[in-house]
Write a protein that holds these residues in place. Structure first.
Motif, short mmCIF file in Angstrom:
data_model
loop_
_atom_site.label_atom_id
_atom_site.label_comp_id
_atom_site.label_asym_id
_atom_site.label_seq_id
_atom_site.Cartn_x
_atom_site.Cartn_y
_atom_site.Cartn_z
N MET A 1 2.28 -2.48 73.41
CA MET A 1 0.77 -2.27 72.78
C MET A 1 0.54 -3.76 71.86
N GLY A 2 -1.20 -4.07 72.68
CA GLY A 2 -1.13 -4.58 71.51
C GLY A 2 -2.39 -4.82 71.59
N ALA A 3 -3.48 -5.41 70.45
CA ALA A 3 -4.83 -5.33 69.63
C ALA A 3 -5.17 -6.41 70.52
N GLU A 4 -6.40 -6.51 70.96
CA GLU A 4 -6.48 -8.34 71.70
C GLU A 4 -7.56 -8.82 70.25
N THR A 5 -6.58 -9.94 69.68
CA THR A 5 -6.51 -11.25 69.20
C THR A 5 -8.37 -12.05 68.65
N ASP A 6 -9.19 -11.38 69.20
CA ASP A 6 -10.36 -12.24 69.47
C ASP A 6 -11.22 -11.93 69.88
N ALA A 136 -2.47 -6.55 75.54
CA ALA A 136 -1.93 -7.30 75.62
C ALA A 136 -1.55 -8.33 74.38
N GLY A 137 -2.62 -7.84 73.32
CA GLY A 137 -2.37 -9.14 72.01
C GLY A 137 -3.46 -10.19 72.25
N GLU A 193 6.20 -11.55 77.42
CA GLU A 193 6.13 -13.17 78.74
C GLU A 193 4.79 -13.10 77.80
N VAL A 194 4.10 -12.52 77.31
CA VAL A 194 1.59 -12.68 76.91
C VAL A 194 1.91 -14.02 75.73
N PRO A 195 1.84 -15.50 76.23
CA PRO A 195 1.19 -15.81 75.20
C PRO A 195 0.61 -15.49 73.38
N GLY A 196 1.48 -15.46 73.22
CA GLY A 196 1.52 -15.55 70.80
C GLY A 196 2.32 -13.95 70.53
N THR A 197 2.63 -13.67 71.38
CA THR A 197 2.57 -11.82 71.65
C THR A 197 4.33 -12.36 70.36
#
Length: 230
Positions: A1-6, A136-137, A193-197
């Motif tokens: 799980m990952g919140a949207e960062t922008d 994906a964050g 593998e998602v950038p920045g995770t």
């Protein structure tokens, strides 16, 4: 799980000024040249107030059950016309199926995936594939991908049952078929593998070789004919 960062806020559905700004801004970038047809089409689907037809509770995959995530954990869109879809991101809940459904329904959680898969292969769809899930964050990856959560824990190999692998592979195969992208490890990735995770899922016990093989087999299998309603 990952919140949207922008950002992660839903855009307003305001009037024509926003449309003029979008198209006018794109035209300025390209000078006096006409915008390409596909670019204009993509801009059109980003215009506030322009939406594809929707039915409440409609699902995108055969045999899944609809249960809605909180509106605060995803963003309305019109994919793939406004954002091309070319990725599936594999997640692991770090908990049970019911836990995933509960937190994705919680508006304070800030994240949710499109699908959640139980150990017995049952699949819940919580967000339409049309829409951008905060899973994906990473904003650009959220816009281009579909997120699939799997019940279980990254450090417990027993979490990943035969039924789960089979159901997940069928689901991913259908996504690859719908949006016409390859079944390979460039287009089917783990959250890690998602950038920045800072996530590690699906972890060392997820059998990627087996999974990709199952997805390819499912994609190559003829789709069952749809039954016509009387």
């Amino acid at each position: 799980m990952g919140a949207e960062t922008d950002g992660g806020k839903k855009p307003g559905r305001g009037g024509i000024d926003r449309r003029t700004l979008l198209i006018g801004g794109a035209a300025a970038v390209t000078g006096s040249a006409l915008l390409a047809k596909d670019e204009l089409g993509r801009l059109w689907w980003r215009v506030p107030g322009v939406d594809k037809g929707r039915k409440e509770g409609e699902v995108d995959a055969r045999g899944v059950q609809w249960t809605a995530a909180s509106d605060d954990n995803w963003r309305r869109a019109d994919r793939p016309d406004d954002y091309a879809i070319d990725r599936v991101v594999i997640h692991v809940v770090q908990g049970g199926y019911d836990t995933a459904l509960r937190v994705f329904k919680d508006p304070s959680h800030g994240a949710a995936a499109h699908y959640v898969i139980r150990k017995d292969g049952h699949i819940a769809q919580m967000i339409r594939e049309l829409d951008v899930a905060f899973h994906a964050g990473n904003r650009s990856w959220n816009e281009r991908s579909i997120g699939i959560e799997h019940e279980g824990f990254v450090d417990q190999k027993a979490s990943f049952t035969d039924a789960m692998y089979a159901a997940s592979a069928r689901l991913t195969a259908g996504i690859c078929r719908r949006y016409d992208f390859p079944v390979d490890r460039e287009h089917i990735v783990g959250h890690v593998e998602v950038p920045g995770t800072d996530h590690t899922d699906p972890g060392p016990h997820w059998d990627w070789d087996r999974y990709i093989r199952l997805v390819r087999e499912a994609r190559d299998r003829p789709e069952p004919a749809r039954t016509k309603k009387a």
